[in-house]
Design a protein around this motif. Sequence first.
Motif, PDB file in Angstrom:
ATOM      1  N   LYS A 291       0.819  -1.232   0.000  1.00 27.87           N
ATOM      2  CA  LYS A 291       0.000   0.000   0.000  1.00 27.87           C
ATOM      3  C   LYS A 291       0.842   1.265   0.000  1.00 27.87           C
ATOM      4  N   LYS A 292       0.178   2.347  -0.473  1.00 26.89           N
ATOM      5  CA  LYS A 292       0.783   3.682  -0.345  1.00 26.89           C
ATOM      6  C   LYS A 292       0.292   4.222   0.995  1.00 26.89           C
ATOM      7  N   VAL A 293       1.206   4.363   1.920  1.00 27.02           N
ATOM      8  CA  VAL A 293       0.820   4.694   3.296  1.00 27.02           C
ATOM      9  C   VAL A 293       1.161   6.150   3.594  1.00 27.02           C
ATOM     10  N   VAL A 294       0.196   6.859   4.199  1.00 37.45           N
ATOM     11  CA  VAL A 294       0.486   8.197   4.710  1.00 37.45           C
ATOM     12  C   VAL A 294       0.193   8.191   6.207  1.00 37.45           C
ATOM     13  N   VAL A 295       1.195   8.568   6.998  1.00 38.78           N
ATOM     14  CA  VAL A 295       1.019   8.665   8.447  1.00 38.78           C
ATOM     15  C   VAL A 295       0.947  10.148   8.793  1.00 38.78           C
TER      16      VAL A 295
END
Length: 477
Positions: A291-295
Amino acid sequence: MAKEPMLKFVNVSRAMPEKRDAENRKGDFLEIYGDFISDKAEEQASRCSQCGVPYCQSHCPLHNNIPDWLRLTASGRLKEAYEVSQETNAFPEICGRICPQDRLCEGNCVIEQSGHGTVTIGTVEKYITDTAWENGWVELIKPSTERTETVGIIGSGPGGIAAADRLRRAGLQVTVYERSDRAGGLLTYGIPGFKLEKDVVMRRIEQLEKSGVEFVLNCNIGEDITFDALREKHDAVLIATGVYKSRDLQGPGAGSEGIVRALDYLTASNKVSFGDKVTEFENGELNAAGKKVVVIGGGDTAMDCVRTAIRQGATSVKCLYRRDRANMPGSQRETQNAEEEGVEFVWLSAPKGFAGNPVSGVMVQKMRLGVPDASGRQSPEVIEGADYVEDADLVIKALGFEPEELPKLWNAEGLEVTRWGTVLADFKTHETKLPGVYACGDIQRGASLVVWAIRDGREAADAIVEQVNAAASVAAE
Ligand SMILES: Cc1cc2nc3c(=O)[nH]c(=O)nc-3n(C[C@H](O)[C@H](O)[C@H](O)COP(=O)(O)OP(=O)(O)OC[C@H]3O[C@@H](n4cnc5c(N)ncnc54)[C@H](O)[C@@H]3O)c2cc1C
Ligand code: SF4
């Protein structure tokens, strides 16, 4: 237990050719930031100049006698080093692994201050106690006298178990009530295994159990047992429940599928490393693989999320923070680790909303730092017309934690809280406004550090021992 994958390795044969095989206790590879072999610990310890003004010690919340155990380690007297180290710290091998040393002991080492690089105090501390465990020097608690008084501790995080350790040493009967299925609090289900291996936490819990501390798991005080019933049952009660109400995000699309809370994400990952079956991990809801993860967030929890996502095999991991690097609350060392592992930091960026359901992107507002506010920190201001969308199919909210409303949840009249919702208690004795009820750790001081919870637990235990002693002498009169 499943082993955490380790990302950065250095081959011992290349790094320290002369030390290969015989002295390498843990196999052919050492993690760059982790373990090292015996005489490296001694070498590090011998770098301590014994300066005589131990700022390291005064900046350690436990006031550990660092110069003395460094000197003993430097001369190979590890058993004595361990004995000195455990006098002030119930769990030195845990603090050695996860204290933000750059802000505490090591940041104040005079050798660091003079530009020669700190003595790696935390790693030596970890090494001393790991060696003590390996050699059987860590003993069960055997109080000289068993007493009849009992203490109920609510919560089995570092605050609760540090108090349990101290109270058992004084001979009191201790029961720890824990709403989760495993003891350890955030040591078990918050902090990832690549920073703190779970067997290190579990062996401490076992040691306490074998020393007579009773753990009652899956027991939510306020639901399964009332707070009043607990007070009736025990001579003293210690509240060590931590802070668990996650701060949330507003804005269009904030409730979309694919936007998850940091602690849910980290707990799932930790449960998987225990070998548990976690449906939300298996169905992908709490799994970053592919996945393309944004935190979102700039604290230590955010760092744990980005580094976990990398290890789970995310295709990209970005960390969005509304201030700049110099103003982020998380440890600089952890940020650097995350960068080296492939995390991209997007500074001066705040979420305005979310595209898609399931989420497909974060609508980002670019920020600049304005004038300092009352606390002296520069407030972020929106740069108009600079919005854009950051692609994401998993968004993790890591915006910090607040206390749950304990007086309401527990129907605990007289349990006073501060304006931040933390339990109001004396900072030295930790006694609350309710007689015989004490509080320690995050629920008293707000989201903080393991080492502070350990110190609070120790102080609260000492005050409880004083209370039961006073009651015993009144009864004897
Ligand atoms: C993701 C994350 C990473 C962190 N990393 C670090 C780090 O690297 N280094 C560091 O020093 N600090 C770190 N911290 C902070 C540190 O973990 C906390 O400051 C510390 O754990 C607080 O200890 P505590 O005992 O007060 O509470 P906790 O560790 O939160 O333990 C509280 C326990 O009480 C239980 N409980 C709550 N309510 C009830 C109830 N009603 N009945 C029964 N049981 C209950 C909870 O289930 C929990 O087990 C981190 C925090 C987070 C969230
Ligand atoms: S407990 Fe933490 S601050 Fe104190 S010496 Fe150990 S690593 Fe440093």
